[in-house]
Scaffold this motif. Structure first.
Motif, PDB file in Angstrom:
ATOM      1  N   ARG A   1       0.839  -1.139   0.040  1.00  0.00           N
ATOM      2  CA  ARG A   1       0.039  -0.045  -0.204  1.00  0.00           C
ATOM      3  C   ARG A   1       0.807   1.291  -0.169  1.00  0.00           C
ATOM      4  O   ARG A   1       0.416   2.358   0.167  1.00  0.00           O
ATOM      5  CB  ARG A   1      -0.927  -0.019   1.343  1.00  0.00           C
ATOM      6  CG  ARG A   1      -1.800  -1.280   1.264  1.00  0.00           C
ATOM      7  CD  ARG A   1      -3.113  -1.101   2.284  1.00  0.00           C
ATOM      8  NE  ARG A   1      -2.408  -0.934   3.570  1.00  0.00           N
ATOM      9  CZ  ARG A   1      -2.216  -1.943   4.404  1.00  0.00           C
ATOM     10  NH1 ARG A   1      -2.405  -3.230   3.761  1.00  0.00           N
ATOM     11  NH2 ARG A   1      -1.589  -1.951   5.409  1.00  0.00           N
ATOM     12  N   HIS A   2       2.214   1.208  -0.113  1.00  0.00           N
ATOM     13  CA  HIS A   2       2.996   2.307  -0.039  1.00  0.00           C
ATOM     14  C   HIS A   2       3.666   2.511  -1.419  1.00  0.00           C
ATOM     15  O   HIS A   2       3.978   1.665  -2.286  1.00  0.00           O
ATOM     16  CB  HIS A   2       4.092   2.282   1.110  1.00  0.00           C
ATOM     17  CG  HIS A   2       3.573   2.393   2.281  1.00  0.00           C
ATOM     18  ND1 HIS A   2       3.441   3.367   3.007  1.00  0.00           N
ATOM     19  CD2 HIS A   2       2.730   1.417   3.213  1.00  0.00           C
ATOM     20  CE1 HIS A   2       3.212   3.294   4.338  1.00  0.00           C
ATOM     21  NE2 HIS A   2       2.588   2.196   4.386  1.00  0.00           N
ATOM     22  N   ASN A   3       4.364   3.731  -1.643  1.00  0.00           N
ATOM     23  CA  ASN A   3       5.043   4.040  -2.846  1.00  0.00           C
ATOM     24  C   ASN A   3       6.514   3.660  -2.374  1.00  0.00           C
ATOM     25  O   ASN A   3       7.099   4.190  -1.422  1.00  0.00           O
ATOM     26  CB  ASN A   3       5.038   5.480  -3.074  1.00  0.00           C
ATOM     27  CG  ASN A   3       5.504   5.990  -4.197  1.00  0.00           C
ATOM     28  OD1 ASN A   3       5.193   5.497  -5.207  1.00  0.00           O
ATOM     29  ND2 ASN A   3       6.387   6.877  -4.521  1.00  0.00           N
ATOM     30  N   CYS A   4       7.016   2.584  -2.996  1.00  0.00           N
ATOM     31  CA  CYS A   4       8.353   2.256  -2.917  1.00  0.00           C
ATOM     32  C   CYS A   4       9.251   2.564  -3.999  1.00  0.00           C
ATOM     33  O   CYS A   4       9.047   2.437  -5.186  1.00  0.00           O
ATOM     34  CB  CYS A   4       8.286   0.793  -2.630  1.00  0.00           C
ATOM     35  SG  CYS A   4       7.712   0.011  -1.027  1.00  0.00           S
ATOM     36  N   ILE A   5      10.461   3.142  -3.449  1.00  0.00           N
ATOM     37  CA  ILE A   5      11.461   3.800  -4.443  1.00  0.00           C
ATOM     38  C   ILE A   5      12.418   2.386  -4.922  1.00  0.00           C
ATOM     39  O   ILE A   5      13.000   1.645  -4.063  1.00  0.00           O
ATOM     40  CB  ILE A   5      12.303   4.641  -3.869  1.00  0.00           C
ATOM     41  CG1 ILE A   5      11.578   5.755  -3.510  1.00  0.00           C
ATOM     42  CG2 ILE A   5      13.435   4.924  -4.914  1.00  0.00           C
ATOM     43  CD1 ILE A   5      12.168   6.932  -2.487  1.00  0.00           C
ATOM     44  N   GLY A   6      12.262   2.237  -6.402  1.00  0.00           N
ATOM     45  CA  GLY A   6      13.032   0.984  -6.944  1.00  0.00           C
ATOM     46  C   GLY A   6      14.346   1.275  -7.402  1.00  0.00           C
ATOM     47  O   GLY A   6      14.698   2.442  -7.765  1.00  0.00           O
ATOM     48  N   ILE A   7      15.357   0.452  -6.917  1.00  0.00           N
ATOM     49  CA  ILE A   7      16.780   0.205  -7.291  1.00  0.00           C
ATOM     50  C   ILE A   7      16.974  -1.094  -8.005  1.00  0.00           C
ATOM     51  O   ILE A   7      16.956  -2.144  -7.567  1.00  0.00           O
ATOM     52  CB  ILE A   7      17.591   0.631  -6.342  1.00  0.00           C
ATOM     53  CG1 ILE A   7      17.231   1.839  -5.502  1.00  0.00           C
ATOM     54  CG2 ILE A   7      18.867   0.705  -6.718  1.00  0.00           C
ATOM     55  CD1 ILE A   7      18.303   2.109  -4.088  1.00  0.00           C
ATOM     56  N   ARG A   8      17.497  -1.138  -9.317  1.00  0.00           N
ATOM     57  CA  ARG A   8      18.080  -1.918  -9.827  1.00  0.00           C
ATOM     58  C   ARG A   8      19.307  -2.592  -9.293  1.00  0.00           C
ATOM     59  O   ARG A   8      20.311  -1.751  -9.244  1.00  0.00           O
ATOM     60  CB  ARG A   8      18.365  -1.656 -11.496  1.00  0.00           C
ATOM     61  CG  ARG A   8      18.847  -2.780 -12.180  1.00  0.00           C
ATOM     62  CD  ARG A   8      17.971  -4.170 -12.256  1.00  0.00           C
ATOM     63  NE  ARG A   8      16.834  -3.717 -13.230  1.00  0.00           N
ATOM     64  CZ  ARG A   8      15.949  -4.686 -13.566  1.00  0.00           C
ATOM     65  NH1 ARG A   8      15.858  -5.894 -13.036  1.00  0.00           N
ATOM     66  NH2 ARG A   8      14.583  -4.391 -14.451  1.00  0.00           N
ATOM     67  N   GLN A   9      19.429  -3.785  -8.655  1.00  0.00           N
ATOM     68  CA  GLN A   9      20.579  -4.084  -8.082  1.00  0.00           C
ATOM     69  C   GLN A   9      20.981  -5.766  -8.831  1.00  0.00           C
ATOM     70  O   GLN A   9      20.524  -6.594  -8.697  1.00  0.00           O
ATOM     71  CB  GLN A   9      20.221  -4.846  -6.574  1.00  0.00           C
ATOM     72  CG  GLN A   9      19.755  -3.435  -5.774  1.00  0.00           C
ATOM     73  CD  GLN A   9      21.068  -2.769  -5.336  1.00  0.00           C
ATOM     74  OE1 GLN A   9      21.940  -3.044  -5.804  1.00  0.00           O
ATOM     75  NE2 GLN A   9      20.784  -1.692  -4.495  1.00  0.00           N
ATOM     76  N   GLY A  10      21.833  -5.230  -9.781  1.00  0.00           N
ATOM     77  CA  GLY A  10      22.497  -6.445 -10.516  1.00  0.00           C
ATOM     78  C   GLY A  10      21.448  -7.329 -11.272  1.00  0.00           C
ATOM     79  O   GLY A  10      20.500  -6.667 -11.995  1.00  0.00           O
ATOM     80  N   ASP A  11      20.960  -8.551 -11.084  1.00  0.00           N
ATOM     81  CA  ASP A  11      20.421  -9.325 -11.709  1.00  0.00           C
ATOM     82  C   ASP A  11      19.158  -9.601 -10.849  1.00  0.00           C
ATOM     83  O   ASP A  11      18.151 -10.296 -11.271  1.00  0.00           O
ATOM     84  CB  ASP A  11      20.989 -10.660 -12.297  1.00  0.00           C
ATOM     85  CG  ASP A  11      22.019 -10.338 -13.192  1.00  0.00           C
ATOM     86  OD1 ASP A  11      21.737  -9.310 -14.160  1.00  0.00           O
ATOM     87  OD2 ASP A  11      23.126 -11.078 -13.259  1.00  0.00           O
ATOM     88  N   GLU A  12      18.959  -9.011  -9.812  1.00  0.00           N
ATOM     89  CA  GLU A  12      17.734  -9.239  -8.967  1.00  0.00           C
ATOM     90  C   GLU A  12      16.464  -8.759  -9.830  1.00  0.00           C
ATOM     91  O   GLU A  12      16.468  -7.737 -10.608  1.00  0.00           O
ATOM     92  CB  GLU A  12      17.842  -8.520  -7.580  1.00  0.00           C
ATOM     93  CG  GLU A  12      19.149  -8.992  -6.655  1.00  0.00           C
ATOM     94  CD  GLU A  12      19.265  -8.130  -5.424  1.00  0.00           C
ATOM     95  OE1 GLU A  12      18.496  -7.486  -5.191  1.00  0.00           O
ATOM     96  OE2 GLU A  12      19.983  -8.483  -4.751  1.00  0.00           O
TER      97      GLU A  12
END
Length: 312
Positions: free
Chosen positions: A193-204
């Motif tokens: 239910r929250h706005n989560c800031i996304g980060i690309r971490q390798g192949d995750e």
């Protein structure tokens, strides 16, 4: 208890076999070894007796290796070469570090923490030439383009040497202002239910969080696929967005420790942990004794230990 059989080829016989391989006759080999021809013949006969195969074809004029002899000679050359290389590496380890050292690290961590350490290292060791390359995704472990890679998490590949430099956790956090507006999550599923800031971490997988709590038989884990209006592959940008109140962020403790200490960011779901992400220096096995590599890995380990002590 079974009695161990003596080795077919003893260590002291490796040089003997290599000399034989490079000689045209037993007499020539005897002169090279400083022995009598009879002594050389006797020693060769003992090796052939133990191995159960003929290593040398003997004629009245010339001598040549049998196919089995060629195999033994090639292995002996390789082993002696590795012993010589080990000796040279140990000798170099007593010398001052010098030469080219190629280092790889991730973008944010490399910029914030590795680059300053390199600056201090080259002041102490001016004969070392450093090349630092920052990348979004870590290079393959078998890539020979780098001498030292700074990575998160212990690599499973046995072909490399991994030294743990420092502990590290990934933490969920947000600004007090964001939590005041949207509420504080009490369980992992609340993150949906929250706005989560996304980060690309390798192949995750993008936006997938794996969280665990408890220990032993009471340990349980959850996987949450978060969503948000902001995403990036740059950690500093993501931290800046979190500080500005845009959402909840998962980030390495190294990158947010000062903001947690000042209160500009606060922990979210502190009882839930993410997979371990300790900091490691990864080195190819062939370079583990290189003076410049050992000096740098020791130096960065000491520097990180000091930084963690100051931050505590």
């Amino acid at each position: 208890m079974a009695t161990a059989l003596p080795p077919v080829i003893q260590p002291g016989e490796l040089g003997f076999v290599v000399t034989l391989a490079g000689s045209a006759s037993l007499s020539a080999a005897a002169r090279e070894l400083g022995l009598s021809k009879a002594a050389v013949s006797k020693r060769l006969a003992l090796i052939e007796q133990r191995s159960g195969v003929a290593l040398v074809n003997r004629t009245t004029r010339r001598m040549s290796l049998t196919p089995e002899g060629e195999i033994v000679a090639e292995c002996a050359r390789r082993i002696l070469g590795e012993i010589d290389e080990l000796g040279q590496s140990l000798q170099r380890s007593r010398q001052a570090p010098r030469g080219l050292l190629r280092v790889n690290a991730t973008l944010g961590f490399g910029r914030s923490h590795v680059a300053p350490v390199i600056s201090r290292f080259v002041k102490r060791h001016p004969e070392v030439e450093m090349q630092l390359q920052l990348s979004v995704n870590p290079p393959p472990l078998t890539d020979d383009a780098f001498d030292v890679c700074i990575r998160f998490g212990e690599p499973p590949d046995a072909r490399v040497i991994a030294r743990r430099l420092a502990p590290n956790r990934r933490l969920l956090c947000a600004s007090p202002a964001y939590l005041a507006r949207h509420g504080t999550p009490k369980a992992p599923q609340d993150l949906l239910r929250h706005n989560c800031i996304g980060i690309r971490q390798g192949d995750e997988a993008y936006g997938t969080l794996r969280l665990a709590t408890g220990s032993g038989a009471r340990r349980r884990s959850e996987t949450v696929k978060t969503r948000g209006t902001l995403a990036t592959n740059d950690g500093e940008i993501a931290v800046a967005w979190a500080l500005e109140g845009h959402g909840i962020l998962m980030r390495a403790e190294w990158d947010i420790a000062r903001h947690l200490k000042s209160g500009r960011l606060v922990p979210v779901l502190p009882a839930w942990q993410t997979p371990e992400a300790d900091v490691y220096a990864v080195v190819p096995q062939r370079l583990q004794l290189a003076t410049r590599v050992r000096a740098f890995v020791d130096f960065i380990a000491d520097e990180f230990a000091e930084l963690k002590a100051r931050a505590a």
